[in-house]
Design a protein around this motif. Structure first.
Motif, mmCIF file in Angstrom:
data_model
loop_
_atom_site.group_PDB
_atom_site.id
_atom_site.type_symbol
_atom_site.label_atom_id
_atom_site.label_comp_id
_atom_site.label_asym_id
_atom_site.label_seq_id
_atom_site.Cartn_x
_atom_site.Cartn_y
_atom_site.Cartn_z
ATOM 1 N N TYR A 19 -17.127 -6.016 -19.689
ATOM 2 C CA TYR A 19 -16.974 -5.752 -17.751
ATOM 3 C C TYR A 19 -15.362 -6.285 -17.587
ATOM 4 N N LEU A 20 -14.757 -4.933 -17.455
ATOM 5 C CA LEU A 20 -13.361 -4.764 -17.312
ATOM 6 C C LEU A 20 -12.824 -3.988 -16.278
ATOM 7 N N PHE A 21 -11.352 -4.984 -15.698
ATOM 8 C CA PHE A 21 -10.963 -4.780 -14.704
ATOM 9 C C PHE A 21 -9.567 -4.725 -14.567
ATOM 10 N N GLN A 22 -8.819 -4.658 -13.984
ATOM 11 C CA GLN A 22 -7.447 -4.504 -14.380
ATOM 12 C C GLN A 22 -6.161 -4.504 -13.151
ATOM 13 N N LYS A 23 -5.307 -5.217 -12.702
ATOM 14 C CA LYS A 23 -4.185 -5.373 -11.851
ATOM 15 C C LYS A 23 -3.588 -4.429 -12.167
ATOM 16 N N ASN A 24 -3.633 -3.167 -11.152
ATOM 17 C CA ASN A 24 -2.897 -2.175 -11.086
ATOM 18 C C ASN A 24 -1.332 -2.084 -10.157
ATOM 19 N N ALA A 25 -0.632 -1.311 -10.355
ATOM 20 C CA ALA A 25 0.706 -1.064 -10.026
ATOM 21 C C ALA A 25 0.810 -1.595 -8.397
ATOM 22 N N PHE A 26 -0.151 -1.712 -7.872
ATOM 23 C CA PHE A 26 -0.042 -2.318 -6.467
ATOM 24 C C PHE A 26 -0.620 -3.500 -6.313
ATOM 25 N N ALA A 27 -1.221 -3.709 -7.109
ATOM 26 C CA ALA A 27 -1.584 -5.658 -7.058
ATOM 27 C C ALA A 27 -3.526 -5.444 -7.119
ATOM 28 N N HIS A 28 -3.708 -4.225 -6.557
ATOM 29 C CA HIS A 28 -5.398 -3.523 -6.127
ATOM 30 C C HIS A 28 -6.145 -4.548 -7.595
ATOM 31 N N LEU A 29 -7.459 -4.730 -7.742
ATOM 32 C CA LEU A 29 -8.009 -5.050 -8.480
ATOM 33 C C LEU A 29 -8.924 -3.406 -8.887
ATOM 34 N N GLU A 30 -8.702 -3.263 -10.184
ATOM 35 C CA GLU A 30 -9.548 -1.496 -10.836
ATOM 36 C C GLU A 30 -9.914 -1.983 -11.468
ATOM 37 N N ASP A 61 0.655 3.955 -0.345
ATOM 38 C CA ASP A 61 2.015 4.192 -0.026
ATOM 39 C C ASP A 61 2.453 5.136 -0.146
ATOM 40 N N GLU A 62 2.835 6.443 0.422
ATOM 41 C CA GLU A 62 2.789 7.835 0.164
ATOM 42 C C GLU A 62 4.036 7.914 -0.518
ATOM 43 N N LYS A 63 5.417 6.752 0.110
ATOM 44 C CA LYS A 63 7.022 6.414 -0.978
ATOM 45 C C LYS A 63 6.416 6.590 -2.567
ATOM 46 N N ALA A 64 5.824 4.980 -2.599
ATOM 47 C CA ALA A 64 5.708 4.708 -3.530
ATOM 48 C C ALA A 64 4.807 5.664 -4.606
ATOM 49 N N ASP A 65 4.089 5.582 -4.153
ATOM 50 C CA ASP A 65 3.003 7.015 -5.002
ATOM 51 C C ASP A 65 2.294 7.443 -4.352
ATOM 52 N N PRO A 66 2.561 9.372 -4.207
ATOM 53 C CA PRO A 66 2.374 10.173 -3.221
ATOM 54 C C PRO A 66 1.033 10.996 -3.837
ATOM 55 N N SER A 67 0.476 10.199 -4.873
ATOM 56 C CA SER A 67 -1.214 9.962 -5.603
ATOM 57 C C SER A 67 -2.094 9.349 -5.978
ATOM 58 N N TYR A 68 -1.774 8.052 -4.803
ATOM 59 C CA TYR A 68 -2.127 7.080 -4.264
ATOM 60 C C TYR A 68 -3.610 6.985 -3.238
ATOM 61 N N CYS A 69 -4.648 6.876 -3.735
ATOM 62 C CA CYS A 69 -5.359 6.978 -2.361
ATOM 63 C C CYS A 69 -6.764 5.906 -2.525
ATOM 64 N N LEU A 70 -6.915 4.607 -2.132
ATOM 65 C CA LEU A 70 -7.547 4.078 -1.978
ATOM 66 C C LEU A 70 -8.884 4.757 -2.286
ATOM 67 N N GLU A 71 -9.124 5.685 -1.795
ATOM 68 C CA GLU A 71 -10.916 6.613 -1.749
ATOM 69 C C GLU A 71 -11.194 6.713 -3.133
ATOM 70 N N GLU A 72 -10.266 7.226 -4.280
ATOM 71 C CA GLU A 72 -10.819 7.794 -4.957
ATOM 72 C C GLU A 72 -10.454 6.462 -6.210
ATOM 73 N N ILE A 73 -9.780 5.705 -6.033
ATOM 74 C CA ILE A 73 -10.309 4.297 -7.173
ATOM 75 C C ILE A 73 -11.244 3.461 -7.364
ATOM 76 N N PRO A 74 -11.502 3.410 -8.473
ATOM 77 C CA PRO A 74 -13.135 2.312 -8.262
ATOM 78 C C PRO A 74 -12.308 0.918 -8.445
ATOM 79 N N LEU A 75 -12.737 0.076 -7.505
ATOM 80 C CA LEU A 75 -12.116 -1.142 -7.131
ATOM 81 C C LEU A 75 -13.294 -1.937 -7.294
ATOM 82 N N GLU A 76 -12.558 -3.586 -7.271
ATOM 83 C CA GLU A 76 -13.226 -4.955 -7.408
ATOM 84 C C GLU A 76 -13.678 -4.913 -6.089
ATOM 85 N N TRP A 77 -12.755 -5.029 -5.010
ATOM 86 C CA TRP A 77 -12.537 -5.095 -4.040
ATOM 87 C C TRP A 77 -12.038 -3.983 -2.960
#
Ligand code: DGJ
Length: 767
Positions: A19-30, A61-77
């Motif tokens: 089981y693997l997950f990672q803290k990403n650039a926005f500190a979400h658990l991916e 956060d459009e400014k920080a990353d115009p391609s980061y949309c939570l809907e499309e990220i596999p998340l732990e929470w």
């Protein structure tokens, strides 16, 4: 070490899974991976790529990353209001009055074992290691601790979430699930155990299409939907392919949602059902969610089941009976219902003992004015008319027969017509302004009240300590009504666990059997207290193939109460052979639920001999490695249980086709090199079942209603042909060609004479 964390990468390993997950650039658990075991190394290939987003996407956060949309990220929470429109594991009204929340990584720690929960039962934590990841809402001091306990040997990871409110103002919890996980879409189907009273745990498998499948209950874990659920990869079978299993250590209202989102991610989230749920979490308080149990197997549904079985037997079930073969019991319910006296009970026990029973269970009707189900529930004072020598007197006589003594209770409910209700009408759950809705003529006691809990504990323990009681059947015969809200129901469940803990923790020698109108409340929360649970009021063996077979997806055989009762069956009117009733119940916590004197003398002889033989296979049937064997024929059900030295195989034919071809018996899991003896357990043929067909066997013609035949049917039996072979494991596993079955063209004493519902039981022993 099964948990490793380095540079924001969290890695949990069991014997066969990673089981693997990672803290990403926005500190979400991916979430990166849950499935087969992976070697350590670069994880880039596992990361969700998101160079582009959907045209309608809400960017985090459009400014920080115009391609980061939570809907499309596999998340732990995931939270609410930040662009993830999938089913959220949490709906929290924060101090600003808004549900928008955003949990990011704050810190983590690793602990040996599994920290005990404050309010709920949980897995034992033996040889486990636990990762606790703390998330914090970005705007408020509201913390979420995500617990991951890794059970390496059992291939299980348990998850739960604890919310801590470090603000001064309260947080309103509308929904807080135990876990959330996002997997890539592999064209799954979702299997649940669904049904109703006397038809519990039927496996329903449906394809997961875009949208959500919700498995939930609004009245405890209930007949209707068991909390367990499997996610089956397209093409997986009983023995091959990827299968995920999810369950909850909780018997209250539950909900598990599996959602396939339009971008091809599968979110599974489970926990307390948010149905009518509102919980105010004051400043400084914490809220615990139930522990969820996750497993993965690359070896199909059987692989998933075997992981669960090992985990439940080792980490969930406890007490002196945890690993002990269950005593063969005789329960007086179907023999007597409410009509009995001490003498009739002793007669029943004596005959049960003669047949080989080891425990006598006195069911409902032994107390107060409990002569029907309309009165007396709640008044656990022995009915001296029925039992002039009290429970201690009866218990002593039962012990004198060489049997243990067990007793039925239904402590959570009360009849209006009872002294308890007359004295404490305010102890029942009802609304002051509404006519109460009854279930089986009874109301539920309010276990959220301390005085009710104290009363129950005192009352039940007084009885348990006043007689030699070594088994308790704890019944619960209604669904909930007239309640305040979902939070009240959760508090009820906590009160219930407190009562069970106070009664049974100091009495680990008592074997506890849970029951709720048959197999309602069959769940891991209850199995933390009860070593076994009555699987269903339906004891028809053909129905039991579905019920026990269904339960076996997630629960070990040792936990399923299974009894032999009379035929024709009291609910289905199906007339099944005695041997089939025995053989199916043998894969359970076995017992009899009949009056032996209702059996023909020859049937009593047969049962006696079968119980004798059962003792030599009981350990294997109840605790062996269990598998369902695909036969390719919808009318043949085959199960097998295996220990190192012994394999027991059950084969039931529910519908016989005419002039059928040779039957092939498949056995699994033997050592190809070793030599084994396969013996079929002799199954009896009662002459009455054959009517005029006896002309094929007898030299004289007898009318089916002749006195001679009726007498012979009472006292004599024939035996079906019993197969026997000595061969290598390789040979036996390549398929055993069984002898032919009767098709009306002649008779041989080497043929099988079983019709519809016939069972065969084989015991394979290593030489
Ligand atoms: C329901 C249970 O399932 C039965 O086995 C029996 O105990 C009855 N309750 C007694 O009322």
């Amino acid at each position: 070490m099964s948990i490793r964390v380095s540079e924001g990468l969290f890695r949990l390993d069991t014997a066969d899974t990673t089981y693997l997950f990672q803290k990403n650039a926005f500190a979400h658990l991916e979430h990166l991976h849950y499935g087969r075991k992976l070697p350590e190394g670069d994880v880039e290939s596992l990361r969700q790529k998101h160079e582009l987003t959907q045209g309608s996407a809400v960017l985090y956060d459009e400014k920080a990353d115009p391609s980061y949309c939570l809907e499309e990220i596999p998340l732990e929470w995931s939270g609410v209001g930040k662009g993830d429109f999938r089913v959220s594991p949490a709906e929290l009204k924060l101090p600003d009055g808004s549900f928008t929340c955003d949990f990011v990584l704050d810190s983590y720690r690793i602990e040996a074992g599994a920290p005990k929960m404050q309010t709920l039962p949980s897995a034992a934590g033996e040889n486990a290691e636990t990762l606790i990841v703390t998330l914090k809402d970005k705007a408020f001091s509201v913390y979420l601790d995500l617990y991951y306990s890794v059970y390496e040997a059992e291939n299980v990871i348990t998850r739960r979430a604890v919310l801590r409110n470090a603000e001064e103002q309260p947080v309103l919890i509308k929904k807080l699930m135990s876990y959330s996980i996002d997997l890539p879409d592999r064209k799954y189907s979702v299997a649940t155990l669904s049904g109703g009273w006397i038809s519990e745990a039927n496996v329903i498998e449906r394809p997961l299409l875009t949208g959500a499948i919700v498995n939930e209950s609004t009245s405890f874990s209930q007949h209707r939907n068991n909390p367990a659920l499997a996610l089956i990869e397209h093409g997986a079978t009983d023995d091959t392919g990827s299968v995920y299993g999810f369950n909850l250590v909780y018997g209250g209202n539950h909900q598990t949602t599996v959602e396939l989102s339009p971008v091809g991610l599968v979110r599974v989230t489970g926990g307390i059902n948010p149905y009518c749920f509102l919980w105010e979490l004051k400043g400084g308080e914490t809220f615990e969610t139930p522990e969820a149990v996750l497993t993965y197997s690359a070896h199909g549904k059987n692989g998933m089941s075997q992981n669960f079985h090992a985990f439940v037997q080792k980490q969930i079930v406890r007490g002196d009976w945890q690993t002990k073969e269950r005593p063969i019991l005789i329960n007086n319910w179907e023999a007597n219902f409410f009509q009995f006296r001490q003498n009739s009970l002793l007669r029943l026990a004596k005959h049960g003992k003669r047949l080989g029973c080891e425990l006598f269970v006195l069911d409902d009707g032994w107390f107060g004015a409990r002569n029907t189900d309309t009165a007396g529930l709640g008044d656990y004072t022995v009915n001296r008319k029925k039992l002039p020598n009290g429970l201690d007197g009866l218990g002593a006589r039962i012990n004198g027969l060489g049997m243990r003594f067990g007793l039925w209770f239904e402590p959570e409910n009360v009849n209006d017509d009872s002294d308890l209700y007359r004295a404490h009408p305010d102890w029942a759950i009802q609304r002051p302004n509404r006519t109460p809705s009854l279930g089986r003529h009874q109301k539920m006691l309010d276990l959220t009240k301390r005085e009710v809990r104290d009363y129950l504990v005192e009352n039940v323990t007084h009885i348990l300590d006043s007689a030699p009681i070594s088994y308790v059947k704890w019944d619960m015969n209604r669904k909930v009504s007239d309640f305040l809200d979902g939070a009240f129901l959760h508090r009820y469940e906590l009160g219930y666990y407190e009562v069970l803990t106070r009664i049974f923790e100091p009495r680990p020698k008592i074997l506890l059997e849970g029951c709720a109108s048959g197999g309602s409340r069959f769940d891991l929360g209850h199995l933390c207290f009860a070593q076994q649970i009555w699987a269903s009021d339906d004891t028809d063996p053909i129905e039991r193939l579905k019920i026990q077979g269904g339960l076996s997806l997630f629960y070990p055989v040792s936990t399923m109460g299974a009894h032999v009762s009379m035929a024709p069956h009291q609910q289905t009117l199906r007339d099944t052979p005695l041997f089939t009733r025995f053989a199916v119940a043998a894969f359970g916590a076995f017992g009899l639920e009949l009056d032996p004197l209702d059996l023909k003398p020859v049937e009593r002889k047969v049962i006696k001999s079968l119980l004798e033989q059962y003792r030599s296979i009981r350990q294997t049937c109840q605790f062996g490695r269990f598998s369902r064997i695909e036969t390719g024929d919808p009318h043949i059900v085959q199960w097998q249980a295996q220990t190192e030295k012994q394999t027991v195989v059950l084969r039931v034919r529910t519908l016989v086709p005419a002039a059928r071809a040779n039957d092939l018996l498949e056995i699994r899991g033997l050592d190809p090199e070793k030599t084994y003896t396969l013996r079929q357990v002799q199954s009896p043929l009662f002459v009455g079942a054959f009517g005029t067909l006896l002309k094929h066997i007898l030299p004289v013609k007898l009318r089916s209603y002749s006195h001679l035949l009726l007498t012979a049917d009472k006292y004599a039996k024939m035996d079906d042909y019993a197969e026997e072979y000595r061969a290598s494991g390789a040979q036996l596993m390549s398929g055993v060609r069984l002898h032919r079955s009767f098709i009306g063209t002649g008779y041989s004493d080497k043929m099988h004479m079983q019709g519809d519902f016939g069972a065969m039981l084989f015991v394979v022993t290593e030489d």
